[in-house]
Design an enzyme around this catalytic site. Structure first.
Site, PDB file in Angstrom:
ATOM      1  N   HIS A 242       7.648  -1.949  -7.437  1.00 36.66           N
ATOM      2  CA  HIS A 242       7.759  -3.160  -7.057  1.00 36.66           C
ATOM      3  C   HIS A 242       6.861  -2.113  -5.711  1.00 36.66           C
ATOM      4  O   HIS A 242       5.929  -1.408  -5.513  1.00 36.66           O
ATOM      5  CB  HIS A 242       8.132  -4.240  -6.772  1.00 36.66           C
ATOM      6  CG  HIS A 242       8.452  -5.095  -8.017  1.00 36.66           C
ATOM      7  ND1 HIS A 242       7.033  -5.292  -8.131  1.00 36.66           N
ATOM      8  CD2 HIS A 242       9.083  -5.298  -8.713  1.00 36.66           C
ATOM      9  CE1 HIS A 242       8.005  -6.969  -9.469  1.00 36.66           C
ATOM     10  NE2 HIS A 242       9.141  -6.288  -9.326  1.00 36.66           N
TER      11      HIS A 242
HETATM   12  C1  BDR Z   1       9.833  -7.692  -4.686  1.00 37.19           C
HETATM   13  O1  BDR Z   1      11.646  -8.849  -4.797  1.00 37.19           O
HETATM   14  C2  BDR Z   1      12.703  -7.654  -4.527  1.00 37.19           C
HETATM   15  O2  BDR Z   1      13.827  -7.810  -5.793  1.00 37.19           O
HETATM   16  C3  BDR Z   1      11.578  -6.423  -5.431  1.00 37.19           C
HETATM   17  O3  BDR Z   1      12.908  -5.782  -4.152  1.00 37.19           O
HETATM   18  C4  BDR Z   1      10.164  -6.272  -4.327  1.00 37.19           C
HETATM   19  O4  BDR Z   1      10.457  -6.594  -3.730  1.00 37.19           O
HETATM   20  C5  BDR Z   1       9.294  -7.977  -6.193  1.00 37.19           C
HETATM   21  O5  BDR Z   1       9.387  -9.636  -5.904  1.00 37.19           O
END
Ligand code: BDR
Ligand code: CA
Length: 312
Positions: A242
């Site tokens: 992400h």
């Molecule tokens: C987001 O949530 C976190 O777990 C990850 O780091 C990312 O920023 C994805 O939904």
């Protein structure tokens, strides 16, 4: 051209860690500071993890600040089920030696935006938006001084990853996200719609390991750890990486495609709390307030990432 000034606001998290490494490996970016926020794990751990990542990059000179330890008006929800107890589970973690800055992250954000010429500092939130919203509430004069906010959060076609309708970063502090999307600052959103197309397939992970460097090995081991959860959940050939999408956008914006649309955050309904309601098809007359991304050139994204991580 001088390097673009950014503040990374983050809750590391393995994918946050990779995003920070990407930024620190890129001369086009001047990381003014890293501000930690509670999210994937509680604040003491996200702060410690930010220090670990700076040291891994050989950048003990980077300023790291601890920020808000809880959302604006809610109990903190964390994600150890994805990231492990430390937030950076996978490899053996060192104890960081570099010093944490004494100032609070929110004060650093406010002071930096007041000090730097207006329109020259970009905020890069990779976690819940608590620090940013608190800074905007406490110092409304800084809002118009922000060049741009490029954030990871939200979802439209992919709907939710922590509830059926909400993405984690927005769900943890929907009131903060609401303040940010209504701020009037130019915003670029990297939602799950994009990040779920940036998958850590085997060859992509092995490319990190094959670098034969400490950062390459750590990235591969972090990815090995957190992709287990997502592969099982989605049945995909890897996990969405992400947060590095935010930094990649700053370096190579053409890797991404999206639409200028109106985005609002649900803060009232328990059922859909934290949902990012994006008017993708422009079926309302609500004014666009964000560039909401939908596509990524995943091979180009991983090529950029491996090229930069190999420089560390
Ligand atoms: C987001 O949530 C976190 O777990 C990850 O780091 C990312 O920023 C994805 O939904
Ligand atoms: Ca994150």
């Amino acid at each position: 051209m001088s390097a673009r000034k950014i503040i990374i606001d983050t809750d590391p998290g393995q994918d946050d860690a990779v995003a920070i490494l990407l930024a620190l490996a890129s001369p086009e970016l001047d990381v003014l500071g890293i501000t930690a926020v509670a999210g994937n794990v509680p604040l003491p751990l996200t702060t410690k993890n930010a220090l670990i990542v700076c040291e891994l990059a050989g950048r003990e000179d980077v300023k790291v600040f601890a920020g808000c330890d809880a959302p604006l008006s809610r109990v903190l929800v964390t994600a150890e089920h994805v990231h492990g107890k430390t937030g950076l589970d996978g490899p053996q973690l060192p104890t960081p030696k570099m010093a944490l800055q004494e100032a609070h992250a929110v004060d650093f954000i406010i002071e930096t935006l007041r000090r730097e010429p207006s329109g020259t500092v970009t905020l890069c939130p990779l976690g819940p938006l608590t620090n940013i919203a608190t800074a905007f509430q406490r110092a409304p004069d800084i809002v118009e001084r922000v060049q741009e906010i490029v954030l990871m959060g939200g979802a439209y076609f992919q709907v939710g990853n922590i509830t059926p309708t909400a993405e984690f970063n927005i769900y943890v502090d929907p009131e903060a996200a609401d303040i940010v999307v209504k701020s009037g600052v130019p915003i670029v959103v990297m939602p799950l719609d994009v990040t779920h197309k940036a998958l850590t397939t085997r060859p992509r992970v092995e490319a990190f390991r094959d670098m034969g460097t400490e950062p390459g090995r750590m990235v591969a081991e972090w990815t090995d750890f957190f992709e287990r959860f997502d592969k099982e959940k989605y049945g995909s050939e890897g996990a969405p990486l992400h947060d590095p999408c935010v930094i990649a956008y700053l370096l190579e914006p053409d890797l991404f495609q999206g639409r200028e649309v109106n985005v609002m955050v649900e803060t009232g309904s328990e059922l859909t709390m934290g949902m990012t309601v994006a008017d993708w098809w422009r079926v309302t007359d609500r004014a666009p307030n964000a560039m909401f991304m939908g596509e990524v050139d995943a091979d180009g994204f991983f090529a950029l990432l491996t090229d930069r991580i190999a420089r560390l």
